[in-house]
Every structure is written in structure tokens, then in C-alpha cells.
Write a protein that holds these residues in place. Structure first.
Motif: not given
Length: 151
Positions: A80, A67, A93, A30
Motif C-alpha cells: 500500500f 483495500t 494497493v 489504511v
């Protein structure tokens, strides 16, 4: 999402995540996606559009915490999204849980060390706005808007 700081919504979001979408496999993945999105946005805006390094660190930390929370408490990340703006970054998210995050109360006395429970307060501290939407297919999406300039 503009308006009250940390606005929470129970509105049903329109775009349910793919049921078989694995989402990112780690907070590091991420963070890399966020860095790439910020670099692409900076290139398209030209010289002088580099955000403050502290603000970028805040964005990366919020992305990691969202996350991690989805992985630890939400049954995994199902989607995401990162949308860099001129003055802010919008991070979304999605996970499989409909449970709303809440701060963990300190059960220990003075001087005790608590393991875990720090992610949501960090997100609330660094994000300008937060919205929680329940997804029609089940689960929720948390969207946090993080400023790109020093507070």
C-alpha cells in the motif's frame, strides 16, 4: 497516469511487492495511514493548505474500497502506498490476483437490493485517474488519483 479518465494499463510494473509482505491488516489501518500522510503534507505546506473535508472523505473512501477489494477478491493486500500532492492524492494497493475489477451487473429486478459489488463503481466515480499494472512477481497494483478539491 494523466490523460484519459480511468486509464487502464497492462504494463508490467517495475517494483514487485515483497512476497511475504502482509500489507495493511484492515481498511481502518489504511485510512489512518492516509490521514497521517495528509496531515504531514499539510504541515509541510503551512497554513491554508487544508484540503476540503469532502475531498478528504473521498480519498478515505477510495482507500478503504481499494483495500477491501484486495482483501475480498485479490488474495490480500501485498503493498500500500499513499502520495499526497498539492491538488491530489495518489493511492496504490497491490494484491495477489491478476484479475481486473469489473462492475457487478444487477441480477435483480426493480426494487431489489444487491449486497456487495458497490466498491469498484465508487472508486471509478471518485477517482480522476485509475491505472492497473500487472506485477512481475504476480498480482496487480491499482493506482487511483483522487482530487483534493471539490468536483
Amino acid at each position: 497516469m494523466r490523460g484519459d479518465h480511468r486509464a487502464h494499463s497492462t504494463d508490467t510494473a517495475t517494483g514487485p511487492p515483497e512476497p511475504h509482505s502482509a500489507g495493511p491488516r484492515s481498511p481502518a489501518e489504511v485510512r489512518e495511514a492516509v490521514r497521517e500522510a495528509l496531515d504531514n503534507a499539510r504541515r509541510s505546506r503551512g497554513p491554508g493548505a487544508t484540503p476540503d473535508a469532502t475531498a478528504v472523505g473521498d480519498v478515505l473512501l477510495v482507500a478503504s474500497e481499494l483495500t477491501t477489494n484486495a482483501m475480498l477478491h485479490g488474495g490480500g493486500v501485498t503493498a500500500f502506498e499513499v502520495i499526497p500532492g498539492e491538488r491530489e492524492v495518489r493511492l496504490s494497493v497491490s494484491d495477489r490476483s491478476e484479475e481486473v475489477p469489473r462492475p457487478v451487473r444487477d441480477a435483480g429486478g426493480p426494487g431489489s437490493v444487491r449486497i456487495g459489488g458497490h466498491g469498484w463503481p465508487i472508486i471509478c466515480r471518485l477517482a480522476r485517474d485509475i491505472m492497473i499494472s500487472y506485477l512481475r512477481a504476480g498480482g496487480k497494483r491499482i493506482t487511483a488519483v483522487v482530487p483534493l478539491s471539490p468536483r
